[in-house]
Design a protein around this motif. Structure first.
Motif, PDB file in Angstrom:
ATOM      1  N   GLU A 186      64.610  21.989  41.139  1.00 16.98           N
ATOM      2  CA  GLU A 186      63.769  23.175  40.930  1.00 16.98           C
ATOM      3  C   GLU A 186      63.859  23.610  39.469  1.00 16.98           C
ATOM      4  N   ARG A 187      65.057  23.780  38.953  1.00 16.65           N
ATOM      5  CA  ARG A 187      65.260  23.966  37.510  1.00 16.65           C
ATOM      6  C   ARG A 187      66.473  23.119  37.143  1.00 16.65           C
ATOM      7  N   ARG A 188      66.256  22.130  36.243  1.00 16.18           N
ATOM      8  CA  ARG A 188      67.384  21.258  35.864  1.00 16.18           C
ATOM      9  C   ARG A 188      68.054  21.876  34.640  1.00 16.18           C
ATOM     10  N   LEU A 211      64.064  34.531  29.334  1.00 20.00           N
ATOM     11  CA  LEU A 211      63.500  34.125  28.043  1.00 20.00           C
ATOM     12  C   LEU A 211      63.813  32.658  27.825  1.00 20.00           C
ATOM     13  N   ARG A 212      62.990  32.016  27.032  1.00 23.99           N
ATOM     14  CA  ARG A 212      63.191  30.600  26.660  1.00 23.99           C
ATOM     15  C   ARG A 212      63.116  30.495  25.149  1.00 23.99           C
ATOM     16  N   LEU A 213      63.914  29.593  24.633  1.00 21.21           N
ATOM     17  CA  LEU A 213      63.856  29.304  23.210  1.00 21.21           C
ATOM     18  C   LEU A 213      63.995  27.796  23.057  1.00 21.21           C
ATOM     19  N   LEU A 258      74.709  38.773  31.111  1.00 19.99           N
ATOM     20  CA  LEU A 258      73.667  37.792  30.822  1.00 19.99           C
ATOM     21  C   LEU A 258      74.076  36.366  31.187  1.00 19.99           C
ATOM     22  N   TYR A 259      73.067  35.604  31.497  1.00 21.97           N
ATOM     23  CA  TYR A 259      73.182  34.198  31.856  1.00 21.97           C
ATOM     24  C   TYR A 259      72.489  33.395  30.755  1.00 21.97           C
ATOM     25  N   ALA A 260      73.034  32.216  30.450  1.00 21.56           N
ATOM     26  CA  ALA A 260      72.332  31.307  29.529  1.00 21.56           C
ATOM     27  C   ALA A 260      72.505  29.886  30.028  1.00 21.56           C
ATOM     28  N   LEU A 302      66.740  26.686  25.547  1.00 25.44           N
ATOM     29  CA  LEU A 302      67.753  27.635  25.993  1.00 25.44           C
ATOM     30  C   LEU A 302      67.086  28.657  26.904  1.00 25.44           C
ATOM     31  N   ASP A 303      67.625  28.824  28.091  1.00 24.84           N
ATOM     32  CA  ASP A 303      67.203  29.885  28.994  1.00 24.84           C
ATOM     33  C   ASP A 303      68.148  31.065  28.833  1.00 24.84           C
ATOM     34  N   GLY A 304      67.613  32.274  28.803  1.00 22.94           N
ATOM     35  CA  GLY A 304      68.442  33.475  28.860  1.00 22.94           C
ATOM     36  C   GLY A 304      67.901  34.356  29.975  1.00 22.94           C
ATOM     37  N   ALA A 355      56.347  26.121  40.370  1.00 22.54           N
ATOM     38  CA  ALA A 355      56.099  27.564  40.207  1.00 22.54           C
ATOM     39  C   ALA A 355      56.924  28.388  41.193  1.00 22.54           C
ATOM     40  N   HIS A 356      57.549  29.387  40.667  1.00 20.61           N
ATOM     41  CA  HIS A 356      58.250  30.378  41.485  1.00 20.61           C
ATOM     42  C   HIS A 356      58.252  31.712  40.736  1.00 20.61           C
ATOM     43  N   ARG A 357      58.734  32.727  41.424  1.00 26.42           N
ATOM     44  CA  ARG A 357      58.920  34.014  40.733  1.00 26.42           C
ATOM     45  C   ARG A 357      60.153  34.686  41.304  1.00 26.42           C
ATOM     46  N   HIS A 358      60.739  35.550  40.488  1.00 19.67           N
ATOM     47  CA  HIS A 358      61.957  36.236  40.899  1.00 19.67           C
ATOM     48  C   HIS A 358      62.076  37.547  40.144  1.00 19.67           C
ATOM     49  N   THR A 359      62.956  38.394  40.630  1.00 17.80           N
ATOM     50  CA  THR A 359      63.095  39.712  39.997  1.00 17.80           C
ATOM     51  C   THR A 359      63.934  39.639  38.732  1.00 17.80           C
ATOM     52  N   LEU A 374      70.946  25.478  29.382  1.00 17.51           N
ATOM     53  CA  LEU A 374      70.089  24.526  28.683  1.00 17.51           C
ATOM     54  C   LEU A 374      69.259  23.801  29.730  1.00 17.51           C
ATOM     55  N   GLN A 375      67.956  23.968  29.643  1.00 15.49           N
ATOM     56  CA  GLN A 375      67.045  23.366  30.630  1.00 15.49           C
ATOM     57  C   GLN A 375      66.402  22.114  30.042  1.00 15.49           C
ATOM     58  N   LEU A 376      66.420  21.053  30.838  1.00 17.12           N
ATOM     59  CA  LEU A 376      65.839  19.761  30.425  1.00 17.12           C
ATOM     60  C   LEU A 376      64.621  19.461  31.271  1.00 17.12           C
ATOM     61  N   TRP A 385      54.877  34.822  38.117  1.00 14.85           N
ATOM     62  CA  TRP A 385      54.891  33.409  38.497  1.00 14.85           C
ATOM     63  C   TRP A 385      55.094  32.567  37.247  1.00 14.85           C
ATOM     64  N   HIS A 386      55.963  31.559  37.354  1.00 13.41           N
ATOM     65  CA  HIS A 386      56.127  30.675  36.201  1.00 13.41           C
ATOM     66  C   HIS A 386      56.490  29.268  36.639  1.00 13.41           C
ATOM     67  N   ASP A 387      55.895  28.309  35.938  1.00 10.05           N
ATOM     68  CA  ASP A 387      56.264  26.907  36.093  1.00 10.05           C
ATOM     69  C   ASP A 387      56.317  26.295  34.702  1.00 10.05           C
ATOM     70  N   HIS A 388      57.046  25.195  34.605  1.00 12.11           N
ATOM     71  CA  HIS A 388      57.191  24.520  33.321  1.00 12.11           C
ATOM     72  C   HIS A 388      56.779  23.062  33.478  1.00 12.11           C
ATOM     73  N   GLY A 389      56.359  22.463  32.375  1.00  9.35           N
ATOM     74  CA  GLY A 389      56.012  21.036  32.425  1.00  9.35           C
ATOM     75  C   GLY A 389      56.183  20.412  31.060  1.00  9.35           C
TER      76      GLY A 389
HETATM   77  O1  GTQ Z   1      63.091  28.554  34.584  1.00 14.25           O
HETATM   78  O2  GTQ Z   1      62.735  29.921  36.224  1.00 14.25           O
HETATM   79  O3  GTQ Z   1      67.950  28.758  33.782  1.00 14.25           O
HETATM   80  O4  GTQ Z   1      64.711  30.591  37.738  1.00 14.25           O
HETATM   81  C1  GTQ Z   1      67.706  29.847  35.860  1.00 14.25           C
HETATM   82  C2  GTQ Z   1      66.873  30.305  36.859  1.00 14.25           C
HETATM   83  C3  GTQ Z   1      65.806  29.036  34.660  1.00 14.25           C
HETATM   84  C4  GTQ Z   1      63.501  29.309  35.479  1.00 14.25           C
HETATM   85  C5  GTQ Z   1      67.161  29.215  34.770  1.00 14.25           C
HETATM   86  C6  GTQ Z   1      65.513  30.146  36.758  1.00 14.25           C
HETATM   87  C7  GTQ Z   1      64.973  29.508  35.641  1.00 14.25           C
END
Ligand code: GTQ
Length: 348
Positions: free
Chosen positions: A72-74, A116-118, A93-95, A163-165, A108-112, A97-99, A149-153
């Motif tokens: 779902e998110r690597r 942020l992404r960098l 805070l959480y951080a 970097l995810d924050g 696509a999913h959404r959450h409360t 590294l997403q590949l 709603w957000h998805d990545h590709g």
């Molecule tokens: O891209 O939606 O690092 O839901 C952790 C949870 C990224 C994301 C993370 C998430 C996401």
């Protein structure tokens, strides 16, 4: 509380008493008061630096172990050494590294939780937020506000790492987490790329748009080229002794932080410049986007270079020296602390 001089008999009576009230789920305040109400923050969080050059191979290796779809998110979470197992880089805070590999989709999913992404590495990635895609370029600051709603590709031919924050620990603390997955793997675009930036990010807003003070910004990408141009544009005259040339990202429609729980900053330190020590109550995550030098946090010193991530705990003095012209991005829970009247800074 000082108990050193008490006779053993009294200490034993107290211990018995604590046992008895403990069985009724009570505990004496006086044993913990100093820790509960400290004279100043004594963060249990560690300062730490993650060297991207040392992590990159391991991040890439995850690509062969699990797909973005399955995960779902690597993401490899950057865990504070003092908070192992808690999935956080500071208390709030959480951080990570997403590949995302060429052709992959993080569905696509959404959450409360707000995110942020960098982008650090690779070209061709995109994020879609509530029906609009944005290409992700290195240094772009991209947000997905709560419940969008957000998805990545990845439409390119290189692995992309960013970097995810997220404010995961804040939402967890408040027990206010909700999430859902979309039926759409990738959102069908509702608007063309660039729409939000044109509509909300050109010092104008739609005629009938009246955001509430805490609304997140509709501008969900802050392109690096604009950030860099702004930092270079203010670089005449003397840099601030503690921060160099530093700006905070805002929701352009309100002047507040882009998202209510996370504040973000961009900073330029000219080659040879050394900042004076400064501490603040918001534990902060920094990323070096350009340049490099030396960072000192409390008694620890590290060299940093491009893509290195370091965390400065609350009330730890931070000092930096740029060997080369340097650009840094940083984020923290500052807007939360400011909203609650808690934030303090000490320029030493
Ligand atoms: O891209 O939606 O690092 O839901 C952790 C949870 C990224 C994301 C993370 C998430 C996401």
């Amino acid at each position: 509380m000082h108990t050193a001089k008490l006779p053993p008999e009294r200490l034993r009576r107290r211990a018995d008493y604590y046992d008895r009230i403990g069985s009724r789920h009570m505990t004496p305040l006086w044993e913990v008061l100093a820790a509960l109400v400290p004279p100043e923050p004594r963060s249990s969080v560690s300062a730490h630096l993650w060297r991207y050059a040392e992590l990159r191979d391991e991040v890439m290796e995850s690509g062969g172990l699990i797909s973005a779809e399955e995960a779902e998110r690597r993401v490899l979470i950057l865990e504070n050494p003092s908070l192992r197992g808690q999935s956080c880089i500071t208390q709030s805070l959480y951080a990570g590294l997403q590949l995302i590999l060429p052709g992959e989709v993080a569905p696509a999913h959404r959450h409360t939780q707000s995110a942020l992404r960098l982008v650090l590495d690779g070209e061709g990635g995109y994020t879609a937020v509530d029906g609009e895609r944005t290409p992700m370029r290195r240094g772009d600051f991209i947000i997905t506000p709560a419940w969008t709603w957000h998805d990545h590709g990845n439409l390119g031919d290189q692995p992309v790492v960013w970097l995810d924050g997220l404010d995961i620990p804040i939402v967890r603390f408040l027990d206010a987490g909700f999430a859902e997955r979309s039926d759409q793997r990738s959102q069908v675009p509702l608007r063309p790329e660039g729409d939000a930036l044109a509509r909300y990010g050109a010092n104008m807003v739609p005629l009938d748009y009246q955001p509430k003070p805490a609304d997140p910004t509709r501008v969900f990408v802050y392109p690096f080229e604009r950030t860099k141009a702004a930092l270079v544009g203010i670089s005449h005259g003397a840099p601030d002794g503690y921060h160099g040339f530093k700006l905070r990202y805002v929701n352009p429609a309100t002047g507040a932080s882009p998202m209510p729980t996370i504040g973000a900053f961009a900073q330029r330190l000219p080659a040879g410049f050394e900042t004076k020590p400064v501490r603040s109550t918001d534990g902060t995550v920094h990323v070096c986007l350009e340049g490099g030098g030396e960072v000192r946090v409390g008694e620890q010193t590290w060299r940093f270079q491009e893509n290195d991530v370091f965390v400065v705990p609350s009330w730890h003095a931070l000092q930096m020296r740029a060997d080369r012209d340097s650009l840094l991005f940083s984020f923290s829970d500052r807007p939360v602390q400011q909203a609650l009247g808690l934030w303090r800074e000490d320029r030493q």
